[in-house]
Design a protein around this motif. Structure first.
Motif, short mmCIF file in Angstrom:
data_model
loop_
_atom_site.label_atom_id
_atom_site.label_comp_id
_atom_site.label_asym_id
_atom_site.label_seq_id
_atom_site.Cartn_x
_atom_site.Cartn_y
_atom_site.Cartn_z
N TRP B 376 61.06 -33.26 -13.23
CA TRP B 376 61.47 -31.90 -12.89
C TRP B 376 60.25 -31.04 -12.55
CZ3 TRP B 376 64.71 -28.68 -11.02
CH2 TRP B 376 64.96 -27.39 -11.51
N TRP B 377 59.21 -31.20 -13.37
CA TRP B 377 57.99 -30.43 -13.11
C TRP B 377 57.36 -30.84 -11.78
CZ3 TRP B 377 56.28 -25.98 -14.36
CH2 TRP B 377 56.56 -25.42 -15.62
N SER B 378 57.47 -32.13 -11.44
CA SER B 378 56.84 -32.52 -10.17
C SER B 378 57.63 -31.95 -8.99
CB SER B 378 56.67 -34.04 -10.07
OG SER B 378 57.92 -34.66 -10.06
N ARG B 379 58.96 -31.80 -9.16
CA ARG B 379 59.73 -31.12 -8.11
C ARG B 379 59.31 -29.65 -8.01
NH1 ARG B 379 66.03 -31.96 -8.85
NH2 ARG B 379 66.06 -30.62 -6.99
N ILE B 380 59.15 -29.03 -9.17
CA ILE B 380 58.75 -27.62 -9.17
C ILE B 380 57.38 -27.46 -8.53
CG2 ILE B 380 58.06 -25.73 -10.72
CD1 ILE B 380 60.36 -26.67 -12.60
N ASP B 381 56.48 -28.40 -8.84
CA ASP B 381 55.13 -28.30 -8.27
C ASP B 381 55.16 -28.44 -6.75
OD1 ASP B 381 53.99 -27.79 -10.69
OD2 ASP B 381 53.51 -29.89 -11.13
N ALA B 382 56.10 -29.27 -6.27
CA ALA B 382 56.22 -29.41 -4.82
C ALA B 382 56.68 -28.09 -4.20
CB ALA B 382 57.21 -30.53 -4.48
N TRP B 383 57.60 -27.41 -4.87
CA TRP B 383 58.03 -26.10 -4.36
C TRP B 383 56.87 -25.10 -4.43
CZ3 TRP B 383 62.73 -26.64 -8.08
CH2 TRP B 383 63.71 -27.44 -7.48
N ARG B 384 56.13 -25.20 -5.51
CA ARG B 384 54.99 -24.30 -5.67
C ARG B 384 53.98 -24.47 -4.55
NH1 ARG B 384 53.29 -24.53 -12.03
NH2 ARG B 384 54.18 -22.53 -12.62
N ALA B 385 53.86 -25.73 -4.10
CA ALA B 385 52.83 -26.05 -3.10
C ALA B 385 53.08 -25.28 -1.80
CB ALA B 385 52.81 -27.55 -2.83
#
Lengths: 172, 616
Positions: B376-385
């Motif tokens: 989930w965090w890696s999906r969020i980080d992708a959005w953050r990018a």
């Protein structure tokens, strides 16, 4: 969200008998776009410090729950009950119905009044005032029957309600 | 002139002694106005924001004869309320306002509704004509209780002297209990002039909210069970945490750290969780971040704490977080299922709820979905990018300043000072950019008009915050249009020598109106141009302050630094690019995953529908 069906609800509340308390309730309904079909209010305790308000309103179950929650926030309100949701209850109102007619319609009006157990509380040669107590539906149908028989004026109290059985608004 | 220090509050007797009439030393009779002062002092009031007039002259006389309570003279009653709101929001105390009858009271209405919408505890005292004249259209008579009924949590008209002291005590109890809010007390002049008995707060039993409840243990246990089953959890926190007090913010930080879950916040909740922390996704909602909104849309357990699913947060209601199990903790039962149906409701103080959640979280079984959470965090980080707040500022020395650049630099340079900083805003684009770029470490530092969206809030709010925190850095991030709505408060700032820093993000437009006209009304900029603006530098000077103007990038940082270092009030007129829009944006009637992004991020997003156009 699934579609909810709109229905009628009888909400009873106890409020501190102070100036502006009724205005607060009524303004809450108008301000939030809720409907008031009928409203009764009178003091109900021996010291005249508490009034009971009965409101008949319509809405979906979630709208009615929201109305209840909003009323409960009003400072002078000490108790809110949706009688419709809490089980069997009695809801009655009174009407004074004036019929002005003569001849056959006058006789017919009196006959129907007897069938409805309405009392003639004022009688003149050309008019009756009937007093009738009962459910809203009963009053509605009486008034409809009187319409062609010289119905001249109607005054209704609005609904007073109370739950059935030994329970009270305080104990529900 | 530095702010007048307050005398010790323990010296309660001075009030009564000073106010006793000289010809009646043996009788403890007090006038209504003196009873009022004494009750306010007992309630811990230190400052009143007000404006005198005929109906409140007796109260101003009693104020004059005591030295426990300080009065701050504003220049308009609306400003008195906003100043009191900011005082309350930044201290956790009840703000107090004093206005005269008629126009004094009606001018306060906007502020009272603002406080109502944002759950700010206030007591507003209004003068009224004598009871014998009520209803006769007397001079400066208004049906103040009637007018303010829908904009207050409760209001009173004091008709009998013996009701006065109990009313004041109950008003404070109501203002601060449950979901806080404004309470108004209308005071007829014969009540404040005539004698009245005093009564201590402990002698009365206030009718505080009867719906108030302790958080239900079983509901908390069920909520935490759902949290332990979550694979894509999200905390969504609001102003209720700030209202609950600093201990609620502390508890929230602990809960978020121990769970490792991401957290987003409403506009009103900013500061409850540190904006700089890596678990914080930024604000959600109409101008929230890409990552916060997509996380809200895609999460499987949404934990709403002290937030109320406002339409600015939810976007299209039937598309709001469609697949999540929703937990809602709020002190106000009327907020539960009002807009969004929730699966688990916890009614009660949100700080207590969080503390109970912490206790419950620590129990066995432990959380086992670490792998899914990491996913989930890696999906969020992708959005953050995507870096949704990124903008391109032309770096040439004479380049036009982008409003985002101005606000980001104000934030960064204020942070460099290391001073405790309070930020107020007006309403519009600058407010949203400030919400996006300012990262608060502490609660109670962010003062903005959320629910009502009152232009003209920021300047008087800065007054209230600076009065409450004389040594802190207090800034108003303003727009040129909003700030003119209460610009008369420059007089208050001058009188009390409040070193408030007013940064006007001047784009010559009511920027948010212009943005909506561009996006929704075919760029027809109907009446949204700020024509005939004053010279803000000269305006500052005419109010005994310092004015500065910035027109190009090379001057920006130095001017901000100078303004921050100056020890008096400053207006900085920052002339910025006129056509910038605030992104991301969820257009009215759209879902969270239909955000409009800025030109830097590809400008994708929903088309605005006719239905959306009808929404506000």
């Amino acid at each position: 969200m699934q579609q909810e069906i709109s229905g009628s609800a009888v909400i009873s509340l106890l409020v501190d008998n102070e100036s502006g308390a009724l205005a607060r309730i009524v303004e809450l309904f108008s301000g939030r776009g809720y409907n008031i079909q009928s409203l009764t209010v009178a003091p109900v305790d021996e010291n005249q410090t508490t009034s009971r308000v009965n409101v008949v309103t319509t809405g979906t179950p979630s709208a009615i729950r929201q109305i209840r929650a909003q009323i409960a926030r009003v400072v002078p309100v000490s108790r809110v009950v949706d009688l419709t949701a809490e089980g069997p209850y009695v809801a009655r109102e009174m009407a004074l119905v004036k019929v002005v007619s003569s001849g056959e319609p006058r006789t017919e009006a009196l006959r129907i009044a007897q069938a409805f157990r309405a009392r003639a509380v004022d009688t003149t040669a050309s008019s009756f005032v009937f007093e009738l107590t009962g459910s809203t539906e009963k009053l509605d149908s009486f008034i409809e029957l009187m319409r062609p028989l010289g119905l001249a004026e109607v005054s209704r109290t609005g609904v007073a309600s109370i739950c059935r059985g030994p329970q009270t608004i305080q104990s529900i | 002139m530095p702010p007048v220090p307050f005398p010790g509050r323990e010296d309660d007797m001075t009030l009564q002694a000073a106010s006793a009439p000289s010809d009646a030393r043996n009788t403890p009779a007090l006038s209504g106005a003196e009873v009022l002062m004494r009750a306010l002092a007992e309630q811990g009031v230190e400052v009143i924001f007000g404006y005198p007039g005929g109906a409140v002259l007796p109260i101003y006389d009693a104020l004059f004869k005591q030295n426990q309570i300080r009065h701050v003279l504003v220049r308009h009653e609306q400003a008195a309320v906003h100043a009191a709101e900011a005082y309350a929001r930044s201290t956790g105390k009840v703000g107090v306002v004093l206005v005269t009858s008629g126009p004094g009271a009606t001018n306060a209405v906007t502020g009272l509704l603002d406080a109502m919408m944002d759950s700010i505890p206030l007591v507003c005292l209004s003068g009224q004509v004598p009871t014998s004249l009520i209803g006769y259209d007397a001079f400066q008579e208004a049906d103040t209780t009637g007018i303010t009924r829908p904009v207050t949590k409760y209001n009173y008209l004091v008709r009998k002297p013996e009701d006065l002291a109990p009313t004041v005590h109950e008003a404070f109890a109501i203002a601060r209990s449950g979901r806080p809010g404004p309470v108004l007390i209308d005071l007829p002049k014969n009540i404040t002039v005539g004698d009245a008995p005093y009564m201590d707060a402990k002698e009365i039993a206030p009718r505080t909210e009867r719906t108030q409840a302790k958080p239900d243990k079983d509901a908390v246990a069920r909520a935490v069970k759902a949290m332990k089953n979550a694979k894509r959890p999200l905390f969504y926190t609001g102003g209720g945490i700030i209202n609950s007090g600093p201990q609620a913010s502390e508890a929230l930080r602990k809960l978020v750290k121990m769970t490792g879950f991401p957290i987003t916040s409403t506009l009103m909740g900013l500061g409850a969780y540190p904006g700089t922390d890596s678990q914080f996704l930024g604000m959600l909602g109409m101008h929230g971040t890409y990552e916060a909104n997509l996380a809200t849309h895609d999460c499987d357990v949404l934990i709403a704490l002290g937030s109320r699913f406002d339409d600015r947060v939810t976007g299209r209601v039937d598309a709001f977080s469609p697949t999540s199990f929703k937990i809602h903790a709020d002190i106000d039962p009327a907020q539960i299922n009002k807009i969004i149906h929730v699966d688990e409701a916890i009614i009660g103080d949100v700080g207590e709820t969080i503390a109970m959640m912490i206790e419950e979280w620590e129990k066995e079984p432990a959380y086992t979905h670490q792998a899914e959470l990491a996913e989930w965090w890696s999906r969020i980080d992708a959005w953050r990018a995507l870096d949704c707040l990124r903008f391109t500022q032309d770096q040439a020395p004479d380049a036009v300043i982008k409003p985002q650049q101005a606000i980001r630099r104000i934030y960064e340079l204020a942070r460099e000072t290391g001073r405790d900083t309070y930020v107020s805003t007006e309403v519009g684009q600058h407010q949203m950019w400030a919400a996006q770029f300012f990262q608060f470490d502490h609660p109670n530092r962010w003062l903005t008009s959320g629910g009502l969206g009152t232009m003209g809030y920021g300047l008087p709010a800065a007054v209230g915050a600076q009065i409450a925190h004389p040594d802190a850095l207090v800034m108003d991030i303003a727009g040129e249009a909003s700030t003119l709505m209460n610009i008369q408060e420059l007089g208050t700032i001058a009188q009390y020598r409040l070193p408030v820093k007013i940064f006007i993000i001047n784009n010559h437009y009511m920027g948010m109106v212009r943005q909506w006209q561009e996006l929704l009304h075919g760029s027809r900029y109907s009446e949204s141009y700020s024509d005939a603006l004053p010279d803000f530098v000269k305006l500052a000077e005419s109010f005994h302050g310092t004015g500065m103007r910035v027109t190009q990038l090379s001057q920006l940082d130095d001017t901000i630094r100078q303004a921050l270092a100056h020890n008096g009030p400053v207006i900085v007129d920052i002339c910025v690019a006129e056509g910038e829009n605030c992104f991301p944006m969820i257009p009215s009637g759209a879902a969270h995953n239909e955000m409009i992004l800025g030109p830097e991020q590809g400008e994708s997003g929903a088309k605005i529908t006719k239905e959306g156009q009808m929404l506000v």
